[in-house]
Scaffold this motif. Structure first.
Motif, mmCIF file in Angstrom:
data_model
loop_
_atom_site.group_PDB
_atom_site.id
_atom_site.type_symbol
_atom_site.label_atom_id
_atom_site.label_comp_id
_atom_site.label_asym_id
_atom_site.label_seq_id
_atom_site.Cartn_x
_atom_site.Cartn_y
_atom_site.Cartn_z
ATOM 1 N N UNK A 10 88.263 39.789 59.693
ATOM 2 C CA UNK A 10 88.138 38.817 58.605
ATOM 3 C C UNK A 10 86.790 38.128 58.675
ATOM 4 N N UNK A 11 86.033 38.199 57.577
ATOM 5 C CA UNK A 11 84.739 37.525 57.519
ATOM 6 C C UNK A 11 84.931 36.128 56.937
ATOM 7 N N UNK A 12 85.146 35.148 57.815
ATOM 8 C CA UNK A 12 85.435 33.797 57.371
ATOM 9 C C UNK A 12 84.287 33.179 56.585
ATOM 10 N N UNK A 13 83.058 33.405 57.023
ATOM 11 C CA UNK A 13 81.914 32.745 56.379
ATOM 12 C C UNK A 13 81.774 33.157 54.921
ATOM 13 N N UNK A 14 81.987 34.416 54.623
ATOM 14 C CA UNK A 14 81.887 34.872 53.231
ATOM 15 C C UNK A 14 82.986 34.255 52.376
ATOM 16 N N UNK A 15 84.191 34.185 52.921
ATOM 17 C CA UNK A 15 85.312 33.615 52.162
ATOM 18 C C UNK A 15 85.078 32.131 51.867
ATOM 19 N N UNK A 16 84.633 31.393 52.873
ATOM 20 C CA UNK A 16 84.384 29.967 52.670
ATOM 21 C C UNK A 16 83.250 29.728 51.681
ATOM 22 N N UNK A 17 82.223 30.551 51.748
ATOM 23 C CA UNK A 17 81.085 30.372 50.841
ATOM 24 C C UNK A 17 81.498 30.521 49.388
ATOM 25 N N UNK A 18 82.441 31.423 49.116
ATOM 26 C CA UNK A 18 82.870 31.649 47.734
ATOM 27 C C UNK A 18 83.749 30.509 47.206
ATOM 28 N N UNK A 19 84.284 29.705 48.112
ATOM 29 C CA UNK A 19 85.129 28.587 47.694
ATOM 30 C C UNK A 19 84.303 27.411 47.189
ATOM 31 N N UNK A 20 83.094 27.241 47.727
ATOM 32 C CA UNK A 20 82.295 26.048 47.466
ATOM 33 C C UNK A 20 82.104 25.786 45.980
ATOM 34 N N UNK A 21 81.809 26.806 45.215
ATOM 35 C CA UNK A 21 81.512 26.623 43.792
ATOM 36 C C UNK A 21 82.702 26.102 42.999
#
Length: 474
Positions: free
Chosen positions: A196-207
């Motif tokens: 699981x790539x946590x950083x990519x998932x979290x980055x997409x939530x910000x917007x």
């Protein structure tokens, strides 16, 4: 006859809509509402507030309304009426009234993505518990005893990796470093072995946070909810495995909170998952923006970079063993480095406002803020006020030598204020200072592209910031 009936229905509908709009724009109030405009029904003034701003200055949406209405005005954002305050005295008073006149307030998009209940998060018992456990794993004592050298080791490894690449988009790369480190300390996450790539998932939530909370496929908000569900599913699985194997003790955040689930009734599985989710997010997204901004500011101010480098190189020369790890005492001795961190945090304003909800009618300067209102305290306005900070848009780390501690406490709120001040404040400062320490003593860098501010209204950068790193030769 049918024409008359149809016309009557149209008249009734128009009358109802007109009455509803009038009530929406003029909420009931036992006094005089602050001046302002509610904008369009439902949408409010959200579109104006989310228009990108290409400056470190206050967002034009806020600046224009402060000039027109004064330090306190009302508006409507993402479907909610909001009272905005840039009044330093009133904001300071608000933060002293936690649990009496106000409680924590969150936008609908935030509460739905993180599944936070206002009633639960406002509870003083719950808040004290979360703050205590966070300080236990990321507070000053833990930093002093073990985290500082671990942070340095992570930064050294990360910068070595960056220097081997043609260029690095530092905002994204910094967020990956910060999230992976925090997730390792909290839940035992290993980015190198996890699928699981946590950083990519979290980055997409910000917007999705400041998007209109419309859960329709294809919208930014809908995509944010999907990513949120993926992360919470992953965290739920990790928690269940940890609970099934209590003998496997790692001593991390998840160990403690899962153990406490048997003692504290409010620590349900769902609540624990979303607490972990929220703390992970808070520990990487805002800080990575500050790191990226530091590159831009130091590149534009060579005198500051020169003094920063001199201080940190002198620290290495004064060691008995030049290869030993950074210590807590050394961190505390890095006076100018910490001034650079404070000045970058002040200008960055990565969290430009703090939200509270009025528990009672609040009188303020001839106006009344009705009970139930969301109040947005503009910390950004305080940190960019020329009344406190001379030439407020100028990057000037030296200004911190002469600022009084009381002035700082009332006007510098990068980590909030009062009983709800961020428990990770010192952790953030240490990580930023350690990053700068390793950066200026071991590397040179060249900006290839970017460094253009793009607030929306959170701090961001147009096209990112691409930087080439090169290791210094002894």
């Amino acid at each position: 006859m049918w024409a008359v009936v149809g016309l009557s229905l149209v008249v009734l509908l128009v009358t109802y809509i007109t009455h509803w709009i009038k009530q929406w724009r003029n909420p009931k109030c036992n006094g005089v509402l602050p001046p302002g405009s509610m904008g369009w029904p439902l949408v409010g003034e959200t579109l104006n507030a989310m228009t990108p701003s290409y400056s470190l200055d206050l967002h034009p949406f806020v600046k224009k309304r402060l000039q027109k209405y004064g330090l306190i005005f009302r508006t409507s954002l993402v479907g909610r009426p909001i009272v905005v305050s840039a009044d330093p005295e009133f904001n300071s008073y608000l933060f002293q009234q936690e649990g009496k006149l106000v409680e924590l307030g969150l936008l609908d998009s935030f509460t739905k993505i993180f599944k936070f209940s206002g009633d639960v998060t406002a509870s003083s018992i719950v808040h004290k518990y979360i703050r205590s456990i966070t300080l236990n794993h990321f507070g000053a004592e833990t930093l002093k005893e073990k985290l500082v050298p671990l942070i340095e080791k992570t930064v050294v490894k990360t910068l070595a990796s960056w220097s081997s690449q043609a260029s690095v988009e530092v905002k994204h790369a910094s967020s990956v470093m910060l999230l992976n480190f925090g997730a390792k300390r909290m839940i035992g996450y290993d980015a190198e072995t996890s699928s699981d790539n946590l950083s990519d998932k979290f980055s997409r939530i910000m917007d999705s946070f400041l998007s209109f909370p419309l859960n329709v496929p294809g919208t930014v908000y809908h995509n944010g909810l999907k990513e949120s569900d993926k992360i919470t599913t992953m965290l739920r699985d990790i928690l269940k495995k940890r609970r099934m194997s209590p003998d496997t003790h790692r001593g991390d955040f998840l160990d403690q909170i899962s153990s406490d689930m048997d003692k504290e009734k409010f620590l349900s599985e769902e609540f624990v998952v979303y607490v972990v989710f929220g703390i992970l997010f808070a520990g990487f997204e805002p800080v990575s923006s500050v790191m990226a901004l530091a590159f831009s500011l130091l590149a534009e101010h060579p005198a500051a970079l020169k003094e920063l480098t001199a201080e940190n190189e002198a620290l290495l020369k004064n060691r008995e063993n030049p290869n030993s790890s950074l210590t807590w005492d050394e961190y505390k001795s890095m006076t100018f480095t910490r001034q650079v961190v404070n000045e970058t945090l002040r200008l960055g304003n990565v969290v430009p406002a703090l939200l509270r909800r009025a528990l009672k009618d609040i009188p303020v300067k001839g106006f009344t803020i009705p009970a139930g209102s969301t109040i947005m305290a503009l910390t950004s306005a305080l940190q960019l006020s020329p009344n406190t900070f001379k030439d407020p848009l100028e990057f000037n780390p030296w200004r911190w030598k002469d600022l009084d501690s009381l002035v700082i406490s009332k006007n510098f709120m990068s980590f909030g204020r009062g009983s709800r001040q961020c428990a990770g404040a010192e952790y953030t400062r240490v990580f930023l200072a350690t990053f700068l320490h390793v950066l200026v003593t071991k590397y040179r860098w060249t900006t290839i592209k970017g460094a253009r501010i793009a607030r929306n209204p959170m701090l961001g950068f147009r096209d990112g910031i691409l930087i080439k790193f090169k290791e210094k030769k002894n």
